[in-house]
Structure formats: structure tokens, C-alpha cells
Design a protein around this motif. Structure first.
Motif, PDB file in Angstrom:
ATOM      1  N   ASN A   2       1.004  -1.172  -0.029  1.00  0.00           N
ATOM      2  CA  ASN A   2       0.254  -0.034   0.110  1.00  0.00           C
ATOM      3  C   ASN A   2       0.782   1.220   0.045  1.00  0.00           C
ATOM      4  OD1 ASN A   2      -2.266   1.549  -0.050  1.00  0.00           O
ATOM      5  ND2 ASN A   2      -2.737   1.368   2.193  1.00  0.00           N
ATOM      6  N   ARG A   3       1.598   1.506  -0.883  1.00  0.00           N
ATOM      7  CA  ARG A   3       2.698   2.453  -1.005  1.00  0.00           C
ATOM      8  C   ARG A   3       1.712   3.858  -1.609  1.00  0.00           C
ATOM      9  NH1 ARG A   3       7.606  -0.545  -4.098  1.00  0.00           N
ATOM     10  NH2 ARG A   3       5.981  -1.572  -5.052  1.00  0.00           N
ATOM     11  N   SER A   4       2.131   4.729  -1.003  1.00  0.00           N
ATOM     12  CA  SER A   4       1.601   5.898  -1.266  1.00  0.00           C
ATOM     13  C   SER A   4       2.054   6.364  -2.906  1.00  0.00           C
ATOM     14  CB  SER A   4       2.183   7.270  -0.476  1.00  0.00           C
ATOM     15  OG  SER A   4       3.673   7.392  -0.696  1.00  0.00           O
ATOM     16  N   ILE A   5       1.569   7.538  -3.372  1.00  0.00           N
ATOM     17  CA  ILE A   5       1.495   8.084  -4.856  1.00  0.00           C
ATOM     18  C   ILE A   5       3.062   8.445  -4.851  1.00  0.00           C
ATOM     19  CG2 ILE A   5       1.016  10.003  -6.072  1.00  0.00           C
ATOM     20  CD1 ILE A   5      -0.673   7.695  -6.782  1.00  0.00           C
ATOM     21  N   LYS A   6       3.437   9.278  -3.599  1.00  0.00           N
ATOM     22  CA  LYS A   6       4.871   9.772  -3.506  1.00  0.00           C
ATOM     23  C   LYS A   6       5.604   8.712  -3.712  1.00  0.00           C
ATOM     24  CE  LYS A   6       8.106  11.993  -0.639  1.00  0.00           C
ATOM     25  NZ  LYS A   6       8.666  11.888   0.855  1.00  0.00           N
ATOM     26  N   GLU A   7       5.691   7.731  -2.874  1.00  0.00           N
ATOM     27  CA  GLU A   7       6.481   6.406  -3.021  1.00  0.00           C
ATOM     28  C   GLU A   7       6.561   5.836  -4.370  1.00  0.00           C
ATOM     29  OE1 GLU A   7       6.457   4.512   1.358  1.00  0.00           O
ATOM     30  OE2 GLU A   7       4.682   4.624   0.127  1.00  0.00           O
ATOM     31  N   LEU A   8       5.623   5.724  -4.798  1.00  0.00           N
ATOM     32  CA  LEU A   8       5.266   5.141  -6.183  1.00  0.00           C
ATOM     33  C   LEU A   8       5.837   6.077  -7.365  1.00  0.00           C
ATOM     34  CD1 LEU A   8       1.583   3.744  -6.224  1.00  0.00           C
ATOM     35  CD2 LEU A   8       3.729   2.360  -5.892  1.00  0.00           C
ATOM     36  N   LEU A   9       5.836   7.337  -7.298  1.00  0.00           N
ATOM     37  CA  LEU A   9       6.484   8.127  -8.067  1.00  0.00           C
ATOM     38  C   LEU A   9       7.895   8.423  -8.227  1.00  0.00           C
ATOM     39  CD1 LEU A   9       4.025  11.178  -8.256  1.00  0.00           C
ATOM     40  CD2 LEU A   9       4.187   9.472  -9.904  1.00  0.00           C
ATOM     41  N   GLU A  10       8.330   8.126  -6.924  1.00  0.00           N
ATOM     42  CA  GLU A  10       9.848   8.031  -6.444  1.00  0.00           C
ATOM     43  C   GLU A  10      10.410   6.784  -7.179  1.00  0.00           C
ATOM     44  OE1 GLU A  10      10.374  10.793  -2.177  1.00  0.00           O
ATOM     45  OE2 GLU A  10       9.768   8.456  -2.292  1.00  0.00           O
ATOM     46  N   LEU A  11       9.682   5.683  -6.949  1.00  0.00           N
ATOM     47  CA  LEU A  11      10.175   4.249  -7.505  1.00  0.00           C
ATOM     48  C   LEU A  11      10.277   4.421  -9.029  1.00  0.00           C
ATOM     49  CD1 LEU A  11      10.600   1.129  -6.955  1.00  0.00           C
ATOM     50  CD2 LEU A  11       8.133   1.011  -7.727  1.00  0.00           C
ATOM     51  N   THR A  12       9.419   5.183  -9.686  1.00  0.00           N
ATOM     52  CA  THR A  12       9.352   5.484 -11.224  1.00  0.00           C
ATOM     53  C   THR A  12      10.682   6.154 -11.520  1.00  0.00           C
ATOM     54  OG1 THR A  12       6.984   5.383 -11.065  1.00  0.00           O
ATOM     55  CG2 THR A  12       8.041   6.477 -13.095  1.00  0.00           C
ATOM     56  N   LEU A  13      10.843   7.208 -10.903  1.00  0.00           N
ATOM     57  CA  LEU A  13      12.101   8.236 -11.110  1.00  0.00           C
ATOM     58  C   LEU A  13      13.449   7.222 -10.799  1.00  0.00           C
ATOM     59  CD1 LEU A  13      11.859  11.498  -9.691  1.00  0.00           C
ATOM     60  CD2 LEU A  13      11.782  10.980 -11.850  1.00  0.00           C
ATOM     61  N   GLU A  14      13.510   6.535 -10.176  1.00  0.00           N
ATOM     62  CA  GLU A  14      14.586   5.375  -9.575  1.00  0.00           C
ATOM     63  C   GLU A  14      14.785   4.490 -10.716  1.00  0.00           C
ATOM     64  OE1 GLU A  14      13.898   3.837  -5.849  1.00  0.00           O
ATOM     65  OE2 GLU A  14      13.959   5.736  -5.039  1.00  0.00           O
ATOM     66  N   ASN A  15      13.873   4.201 -11.579  1.00  0.00           N
ATOM     67  CA  ASN A  15      13.970   3.285 -12.637  1.00  0.00           C
ATOM     68  C   ASN A  15      13.468   3.741 -14.171  1.00  0.00           C
ATOM     69  OD1 ASN A  15      14.057   0.468 -11.243  1.00  0.00           O
ATOM     70  ND2 ASN A  15      12.643   1.688  -9.935  1.00  0.00           N
ATOM     71  N   GLU A  16      14.331   4.903 -14.253  1.00  0.00           N
ATOM     72  CA  GLU A  16      14.468   5.424 -15.709  1.00  0.00           C
ATOM     73  C   GLU A  16      14.578   4.373 -16.863  1.00  0.00           C
ATOM     74  OE1 GLU A  16      16.522   8.856 -16.390  1.00  0.00           O
ATOM     75  OE2 GLU A  16      15.984   9.618 -14.396  1.00  0.00           O
ATOM     76  N   GLN A  17      15.119   3.289 -16.718  1.00  0.00           N
ATOM     77  CA  GLN A  17      15.428   2.210 -17.639  1.00  0.00           C
ATOM     78  C   GLN A  17      14.236   1.641 -18.174  1.00  0.00           C
ATOM     79  OE1 GLN A  17      16.231   2.007 -14.404  1.00  0.00           O
ATOM     80  NE2 GLN A  17      15.876  -0.392 -13.767  1.00  0.00           N
ATOM     81  N   TYR A  18      12.970   1.813 -17.402  1.00  0.00           N
ATOM     82  CA  TYR A  18      11.531   1.265 -17.859  1.00  0.00           C
ATOM     83  C   TYR A  18      11.009   2.228 -18.814  1.00  0.00           C
ATOM     84  CZ  TYR A  18      12.820  -2.503 -14.881  1.00  0.00           C
ATOM     85  OH  TYR A  18      13.515  -3.833 -14.400  1.00  0.00           O
ATOM     86  N   PHE A  19      11.412   3.383 -18.882  1.00  0.00           N
ATOM     87  CA  PHE A  19      10.768   4.501 -19.719  1.00  0.00           C
ATOM     88  C   PHE A  19      10.936   4.100 -21.212  1.00  0.00           C
ATOM     89  CE2 PHE A  19      10.989   8.219 -22.499  1.00  0.00           C
ATOM     90  CZ  PHE A  19       9.415   8.817 -22.308  1.00  0.00           C
ATOM     91  N   VAL A  20       9.879   4.199 -22.009  1.00  0.00           N
ATOM     92  CA  VAL A  20      10.117   3.723 -23.596  1.00  0.00           C
ATOM     93  C   VAL A  20       9.444   5.087 -24.254  1.00  0.00           C
ATOM     94  CG1 VAL A  20      10.258   1.262 -23.605  1.00  0.00           C
ATOM     95  CG2 VAL A  20       8.056   2.192 -23.168  1.00  0.00           C
ATOM     96  N   GLY A  21       8.180   5.198 -24.036  1.00  0.00           N
ATOM     97  CA  GLY A  21       7.522   6.271 -24.859  1.00  0.00           C
ATOM     98  C   GLY A  21       6.697   7.292 -24.269  1.00  0.00           C
ATOM     99  N   GLY A  22       6.167   6.924 -22.956  1.00  0.00           N
ATOM    100  CA  GLY A  22       5.335   7.810 -22.272  1.00  0.00           C
ATOM    101  C   GLY A  22       5.317   7.426 -21.097  1.00  0.00           C
ATOM    102  N   LEU A  23       4.446   8.229 -20.266  1.00  0.00           N
ATOM    103  CA  LEU A  23       4.114   7.992 -18.792  1.00  0.00           C
ATOM    104  C   LEU A  23       3.643   6.666 -18.696  1.00  0.00           C
ATOM    105  CD1 LEU A  23       4.994   9.466 -16.065  1.00  0.00           C
ATOM    106  CD2 LEU A  23       2.837  10.884 -16.222  1.00  0.00           C
ATOM    107  N   CYS A  24       2.375   6.441 -19.231  1.00  0.00           N
ATOM    108  CA  CYS A  24       1.575   5.263 -18.973  1.00  0.00           C
ATOM    109  C   CYS A  24       2.356   3.862 -19.268  1.00  0.00           C
ATOM    110  CB  CYS A  24       0.123   5.250 -19.869  1.00  0.00           C
ATOM    111  SG  CYS A  24      -0.648   6.703 -19.373  1.00  0.00           S
ATOM    112  N   GLY A  25       3.175   3.980 -20.384  1.00  0.00           N
ATOM    113  CA  GLY A  25       4.075   2.821 -20.798  1.00  0.00           C
ATOM    114  C   GLY A  25       5.184   2.411 -19.644  1.00  0.00           C
ATOM    115  N   TRP A  26       5.637   3.595 -19.075  1.00  0.00           N
ATOM    116  CA  TRP A  26       6.621   3.525 -18.107  1.00  0.00           C
ATOM    117  C   TRP A  26       6.003   2.813 -16.856  1.00  0.00           C
ATOM    118  CZ3 TRP A  26       9.387   8.770 -16.104  1.00  0.00           C
ATOM    119  CH2 TRP A  26      10.688   8.400 -15.631  1.00  0.00           C
ATOM    120  N   PHE A  27       4.860   3.272 -16.323  1.00  0.00           N
ATOM    121  CA  PHE A  27       4.027   2.682 -15.222  1.00  0.00           C
ATOM    122  C   PHE A  27       3.879   0.993 -15.498  1.00  0.00           C
ATOM    123  CE2 PHE A  27       1.848   7.109 -14.379  1.00  0.00           C
ATOM    124  CZ  PHE A  27       2.877   7.396 -13.691  1.00  0.00           C
TER     125      PHE A  27
END
Length: 91
Positions: A2-27
Motif C-alpha cells: 500500500n505504497r503512497s503516490i509519492k513512494e510510487l512516483l519516487e520508484l518510477t524516477l529510480e527506474n528510468e530504464q523502464y521508460f519507453v515512450g510515455g508515462l503510461c508505458g513507464w508505469f
């Protein structure tokens, strides 16, 4: 989990290697890589949908208004800026 939005966004930033085309694809890639569970992916998607950049404050959003992308496809910089803004907003 049950991570917060803040934690999930931080996790996203920590994993730039999963970015391909857009924000939704990153998630989506975070989910497919088992870094987040379905409920967290859904939470991120809903948060992003409810916090779209304003069409009046974002030239990119205006340009891409007829696509599913808010910014130029493949350009990570505005997405990082958006994520950092929302991490701060949720602090």
C-alpha cells in the motif's frame, strides 16, 4: 503493498530504464517487471489521469491534444519534471 503516490512516483524516477515512450508505458513496464503490483499500477494511472498538465500551461499538451501523449513521445524530460512536481505536491 500500500505504497503512497509519492513512494510510487519516487520508484518510477529510480527506474528510468523502464521508460519507453510515455508515462503510461513507464508505469506499465514497472508493473510487468514486478516492481509494482496491479493495484499500484492502477493507482498511478488514475493519479496521472486526474492530474494531467493544463492545456493552457503546456505547449506540448496543446500540440499533442489529439493523441494519447501529453508530451512528445519518447521525451523523458517533461515527464521527469511532472513526476518531481507531484512528488513535491504529495510530500
Amino acid at each position: 503493498m500500500n505504497r503512497s503516490i509519492k513512494e510510487l512516483l519516487e520508484l518510477t524516477l529510480e527506474n528510468e530504464q523502464y521508460f519507453v515512450g510515455g508515462l503510461c508505458g513507464w508505469f506499465e513496464n514497472l508493473y510487468r517487471s514486478h516492481l509494482i503490483v496491479f493495484e499500484e499500477w492502477n493507482k498511478l494511472q488514475n493519479y496521472a489521469d486526474n492530474n494531467k498538465p493544463s492545456i493552457y500551461s503546456s505547449v506540448d499538451r496543446f500540440i499533442h491534444r489529439n493523441t494519447t501523449y501529453w508530451w512528445k513521445r519518447g521525451d523523458i524530460k517533461p515527464r521527469i519534471k511532472w513526476i518531481k512536481k507531484h512528488i513535491k505536491k504529495n510530500s
